[in-house]
Design an enzyme around this catalytic site. Structure first.
Site, PDB file in Angstrom:
ATOM      1  N   HIS A   1     -14.265 -10.630 -21.111  1.00 28.16           N
ATOM      2  CA  HIS A   1     -13.912  -9.897 -22.328  1.00 28.16           C
ATOM      3  C   HIS A   1     -13.454 -10.879 -23.411  1.00 28.16           C
ATOM      4  O   HIS A   1     -12.669 -11.781 -23.131  1.00 28.16           O
ATOM      5  CB  HIS A   1     -12.815  -8.872 -22.028  1.00 28.16           C
ATOM      6  CG  HIS A   1     -12.653  -7.863 -23.126  1.00 28.16           C
ATOM      7  ND1 HIS A   1     -12.007  -8.158 -24.305  1.00 28.16           N
ATOM      8  CD2 HIS A   1     -13.090  -6.594 -23.236  1.00 28.16           C
ATOM      9  CE1 HIS A   1     -12.037  -7.084 -25.087  1.00 28.16           C
ATOM     10  NE2 HIS A   1     -12.693  -6.126 -24.458  1.00 28.16           N
TER      11      HIS A   1
ATOM     12  N   CYS B   1      -5.398  -7.870 -33.809  1.00 29.51           N
ATOM     13  CA  CYS B   1      -4.325  -6.885 -33.626  1.00 29.51           C
ATOM     14  C   CYS B   1      -2.999  -7.617 -33.392  1.00 29.51           C
ATOM     15  O   CYS B   1      -2.952  -8.552 -32.593  1.00 29.51           O
ATOM     16  CB  CYS B   1      -4.649  -5.988 -32.434  1.00 29.51           C
ATOM     17  SG  CYS B   1      -3.320  -4.831 -32.112  1.00 29.51           S
TER      18      CYS B   1
ATOM     19  N   SER C   1     -14.702  -1.650 -22.842  1.00 30.34           N
ATOM     20  CA  SER C   1     -14.053  -1.649 -21.522  1.00 30.34           C
ATOM     21  C   SER C   1     -13.000  -0.548 -21.436  1.00 30.34           C
ATOM     22  O   SER C   1     -12.812   0.061 -20.385  1.00 30.34           O
ATOM     23  CB  SER C   1     -13.454  -3.010 -21.201  1.00 30.34           C
ATOM     24  OG  SER C   1     -12.234  -3.182 -21.847  1.00 30.34           O
TER      25      SER C   1
ATOM     26  N   SER D   1     -12.475   2.542 -29.774  1.00 30.99           N
ATOM     27  CA  SER D   1     -13.379   2.127 -30.854  1.00 30.99           C
ATOM     28  C   SER D   1     -14.328   3.244 -31.289  1.00 30.99           C
ATOM     29  O   SER D   1     -15.359   2.980 -31.891  1.00 30.99           O
ATOM     30  CB  SER D   1     -14.156   0.890 -30.419  1.00 30.99           C
ATOM     31  OG  SER D   1     -14.556   1.001 -29.085  1.00 30.99           O
TER      32      SER D   1
ATOM     33  N   CYS E   1      -7.462   3.166 -32.144  1.00 25.50           N
ATOM     34  CA  CYS E   1      -6.047   2.809 -32.030  1.00 25.50           C
ATOM     35  C   CYS E   1      -5.660   2.097 -33.332  1.00 25.50           C
ATOM     36  O   CYS E   1      -6.519   1.808 -34.168  1.00 25.50           O
ATOM     37  CB  CYS E   1      -5.838   1.890 -30.841  1.00 25.50           C
ATOM     38  SG  CYS E   1      -6.764   0.363 -31.043  1.00 25.50           S
TER      39      CYS E   1
ATOM     40  N   GLU F   1     -11.312 -10.640 -25.718  1.00 23.77           N
ATOM     41  CA  GLU F   1      -9.853 -10.732 -25.893  1.00 23.77           C
ATOM     42  C   GLU F   1      -9.275 -11.765 -24.921  1.00 23.77           C
ATOM     43  O   GLU F   1      -8.416 -12.570 -25.287  1.00 23.77           O
ATOM     44  CB  GLU F   1      -9.187  -9.364 -25.653  1.00 23.77           C
ATOM     45  CG  GLU F   1      -7.670  -9.428 -25.829  1.00 23.77           C
ATOM     46  CD  GLU F   1      -6.949  -8.191 -25.307  1.00 23.77           C
ATOM     47  OE1 GLU F   1      -7.451  -7.073 -25.493  1.00 23.77           O
ATOM     48  OE2 GLU F   1      -5.866  -8.372 -24.705  1.00 23.77           O
TER      49      GLU F   1
ATOM     50  N   HIS G   1      -9.757  -8.084 -31.352  1.00 18.68           N
ATOM     51  CA  HIS G   1      -9.640  -8.785 -30.059  1.00 18.68           C
ATOM     52  C   HIS G   1      -9.011 -10.166 -30.192  1.00 18.68           C
ATOM     53  O   HIS G   1      -8.554 -10.731 -29.207  1.00 18.68           O
ATOM     54  CB  HIS G   1     -11.015  -9.060 -29.464  1.00 18.68           C
ATOM     55  CG  HIS G   1     -11.815  -7.866 -29.146  1.00 18.68           C
ATOM     56  ND1 HIS G   1     -11.277  -6.733 -28.604  1.00 18.68           N
ATOM     57  CD2 HIS G   1     -13.148  -7.635 -29.256  1.00 18.68           C
ATOM     58  CE1 HIS G   1     -12.247  -5.858 -28.420  1.00 18.68           C
ATOM     59  NE2 HIS G   1     -13.384  -6.369 -28.814  1.00 18.68           N
TER      60      HIS G   1
ATOM     61  N   HIS H   1     -16.437  -2.367 -30.578  1.00 17.77           N
ATOM     62  CA  HIS H   1     -17.485  -2.013 -29.617  1.00 17.77           C
ATOM     63  C   HIS H   1     -18.071  -0.651 -29.944  1.00 17.77           C
ATOM     64  O   HIS H   1     -17.957   0.278 -29.159  1.00 17.77           O
ATOM     65  CB  HIS H   1     -16.903  -1.987 -28.201  1.00 17.77           C
ATOM     66  CG  HIS H   1     -16.724  -3.343 -27.633  1.00 17.77           C
ATOM     67  ND1 HIS H   1     -15.638  -3.683 -26.874  1.00 17.77           N
ATOM     68  CD2 HIS H   1     -17.479  -4.441 -27.724  1.00 17.77           C
ATOM     69  CE1 HIS H   1     -15.748  -4.941 -26.524  1.00 17.77           C
ATOM     70  NE2 HIS H   1     -16.853  -5.425 -27.021  1.00 17.77           N
TER      71      HIS H   1
HETATM   72 FE1  F3S Z   1      -3.609  -1.838 -28.660  1.00 15.12          FE
HETATM   73 FE2  F3S Z   1      -5.630  -1.320 -30.103  1.00 15.12          FE
HETATM   74 FE3  F3S Z   1      -4.253  -3.401 -30.579  1.00 15.12          FE
HETATM   75  S1  F3S Z   1      -5.503  -1.030 -27.925  1.00 15.12           S
HETATM   76  S2  F3S Z   1      -3.619  -4.023 -28.591  1.00 15.12           S
HETATM   77  S3  F3S Z   1      -3.526  -1.322 -30.799  1.00 15.12           S
HETATM   78  S4  F3S Z   1      -6.417  -3.262 -30.749  1.00 15.12           S
END
Ligand code: F3S
Length: 283
Positions: free
Chosen positions: A126, A98, A223, A266, A12, A128, A76, A41
């Site tokens: 987790h 992020c 996860s 990931s 992502c 995060e 995270h 991960h």
């Molecule tokens: Fe979404 Fe990836 Fe950020 S799942 S919250 S863009 S780390």
């Protein structure tokens, strides 16, 4: 055989940004580089970084003992006191949290300073969630299941601000919020589930409905990959969870006519490509 590869498979935005950050720091080649916890991960990627000299700090204790070097904070995010340790030890750092996670930190910080209690819907173990918790200054609780929602014990006279772990399943989130709302809490709900996850889950579900076998690629500790697997397995009995193409038993696909492929946030592109290639080459 028909092979359907999900467009949303793999990194992502936030993970790509964090991985690119590590590569950029390696190129600069100035300080010793550390990541606070594995950057993502995915064992393959982490191993590649280790070979390039990037060390993984496994605990807060290890961070406390560090007196020089550059610490990269992963997507995270981390709790506020981790930034404090970094500053106390006068380390340099690059923040690859992020922006969507950072937004949650800001929300819970503001809401708890304003007197609200914070309820995080997600997995307490987790990182995060641990990071988000670490930005709350007052009362905070974490729930993940219906039972925990039924047994939630917060002050009903004070507002409860609800946020979610970014990778939490949207339908489960709605169900839990509904339970809490019915129990008479004064809630304000902020859906902080990331779109990348929703899109990946919806696309995976649609593909899984349509194919005879489904391959989900991702690290065993990821996860969001585990959730993708659950979603696909519900739609397609022959769903296989693998880390790399080596984990794929092609014999299982022998009499199958259509295969779907998706991957967690990931999973690097080259691994997805390899899996796709080995399926196409064999059939
Ligand atoms: Fe979404 Fe990836 Fe950020 S799942 S919250 S863009 S780390």
């Amino acid at each position: 055989m028909e092979v359907k590869l999900a467009k949303s498979a793999g990194f992502c935005f936030g993970v790509k940004r964090a991985v690119d950050t590590v590569y950029k720091e390696i190129e600069k080649n100035r300080d010793e580089i550390y990541t606070f916890g594995p950057i993502i991960h995915n064992d393959e990627v982490v191993r590649d970084f280790e070979q390039k000299g990037v060390k993984v700090l496994q605990s807060e204790e290890e961070l406390r003992q560090l007196k020089r070097g550059c610490v990269i904070i992963r997507s995270h995010g981390v709790s506020k006191h981790i930034y404090d340790i970094i500053k106390e030890n006068q380390l340099t750092f690059v923040d690859a949290t992020c922006p969507f996670v950072r937004k949650i930190h800001k929300i819970v910080e503001k809401e708890s300073k304003g007197g609200s209690q914070i309820l995080i819907i997600g997995n307490e173990k987790h990182p995060e969630v641990a990071g988000i918790k670490g930005w709350c200054s007052g009362s905070v609780a974490v729930i993940e299941t219906k039972e925990e929602a039924m047994n939630l014990n917060m002050d009903r006279k004070r507002k409860v601000s609800i946020v979610s772990q970014t990778t939490f399943n949207y339908n489960k989130f709605k169900d839990l919020v509904e339970i809490i709302s019915k129990r008479g809490y004064d809630i304000s709900v902020l859906n902080t589930i990331c779109n990348a996850t929703e899109e990946r889950q919806t696309e995976a579900m649609e593909i899984a409905k349509d194919v005879e076998a489904m391959i989900v690629i991702g690290g065993t500790h990821s996860s969001n990959t585990q959730k993708l697997y659950e979603i696909c397995k519900r739609e397609c009995e022959n769903t296989y969870y693998i880390q790399t193409s080596e984990g794929l038993d092609l014999d299982l696909l022998e009499s199958i006519n259509s295969v779907g492929i998706t991957a967690g946030a990931s999973t690097p592109n080259n691994i997805i490509e390899e899996v796709q290639k080995s399926v196409r080459d064999k059939f």
